[in-house]
Design an enzyme around this catalytic site. Structure first.
Site, PDB file in Angstrom:
ATOM      1  N   HIS A  45       0.271 -11.783   1.748  1.00 37.53           N
ATOM      2  CA  HIS A  45      -0.730 -10.973   1.054  1.00 37.53           C
ATOM      3  C   HIS A  45      -1.443 -11.724  -0.070  1.00 37.53           C
ATOM      4  CE1 HIS A  45      -1.743  -6.500   0.110  1.00 37.53           C
ATOM      5  NE2 HIS A  45      -2.775  -7.280  -0.105  1.00 37.53           N
ATOM      6  N   TYR A  78       0.825  -1.208   0.000  1.00 40.67           N
ATOM      7  CA  TYR A  78       0.000   0.000   0.000  1.00 40.67           C
ATOM      8  C   TYR A  78       0.862   1.262   0.000  1.00 40.67           C
ATOM      9  CZ  TYR A  78      -3.894  -3.043   1.530  1.00 40.67           C
ATOM     10  OH  TYR A  78      -4.842  -4.028   1.651  1.00 40.67           O
TER      11      TYR A  78
END
Length: 269
Positions: free
Chosen positions: A99, A41
């Site tokens: 992830h 991110y």
């Protein structure tokens, strides 16, 4: 089994800079205590700044980050997580996830999970888990590190993507389910069924979608840049949907997936 993942947190996907700082500070100010971020991110330092400026005791917070695919190897996992901790301004996070399974990387689930378990052994993370794993890959993760070391599988779930086979499997294993993209990029907000239910509860369609997820036992991590929306999302916890309303929402399933990156996503169940 008691839930170990907070049922309600604030997400930070696609938010960076002052935008994410303000969002997280607002969320913490109005009562959120769980924050979800990820290495990819690019906002861990901003999230860390927001947490620091909020002056909330670290022990009161539940911080989640996710290891990005390029850091799955034994050489990179621990250093990358230490870098994340430095950015977040903490000695350890509460939860660290793989992830994406990224089958094209040719690194086995066993290897990435054992590297992540080492981070737990070193005290860099309280809990570990997975994200975007299908049933087969979840089984591999369990085989690699033991069921007791899989705190959650964070997966895309919304009224339009209910993923029953995977959810049912996770429930049988007593692995907490975390729902992301619960509003399907806002696509569910104009749904007539949700509007009808929302009208009955004097609520918003977003609140109904979040309430549906929580009543199914999922943790949710919606994000917003608007304080009013953050407050409204939090109030979804107070909504109790009837059996009939839950059935109406169950009928909305379209297997419509919003996030399915090539080379990262598994073959879905």
């Amino acid at each position: 089994m008691t839930k170990i993942i907070p049922q309600f947190g604030v997400g930070t996907f696609r938010l960076t800079g002052q935008t994410v700082i303000d969002s997280v500070k607002n969320a913490l100010d109005i009562g959120y205590r769980a924050v979800d971020t990820a290495q990819i991110y690019g906002n861990e330092a901003d999230v860390g700044q927001a947490i620091k400026e909020s002056h909330i005791p670290r022990d009161d917070l539940f911080i989640t980050t996710k290891i990005w695919t390029e850091n799955y190897s034994a050489e990179k996992m621990i250093p990358s997580l230490k870098d994340s901790l430095q950015k977040l301004g903490t000695d350890a996070v509460n939860l660290t996830l793989i992830h994406w399974p990224a089958p094209s990387l040719n690194i086995s689930v066993a290897e990435m999970m054992q590297n992540l378990l080492e981070a737990k052994r070193l005290g860099l993370t309280q809990l570990i888990g997975i994200s975007n794993f299908n049933i087969d890959l979840t089984r591999q993760a369990i085989d690699a590190v033991g069921l007791e070391n899989i705190a959650t599988n964070q997966i895309e779930l919304s009224p339009y993507l209910q993923n029953k086979p995977l959810v049912n499997f996770l429930n049988t294993q007593q692995i907490d389910v975390t729902s992301y993209m619960t509003l399907a990029y806002g696509k569910v907000l104009d749904n007539d069924v949700l509007k009808e239910i929302a009208h009955h509860h004097q609520a918003s369609t977003a609140q109904i979608a979040l309430a549906w997820a929580m009543q199914n036992g999922y943790a949710v991590i919606p994000s917003s840049t608007k304080r009013d929306n953050l407050i409204a999302n939090l109030k979804a916890q107070d909504i109790q949907l009837s059996f009939e309303e839950m059935q109406m929402i169950a009928a909305l399933d379209q297997n419509a997936r919003e996030v399915n990156p090539e080379n990262l996503a598994p073959e879905w169940d």
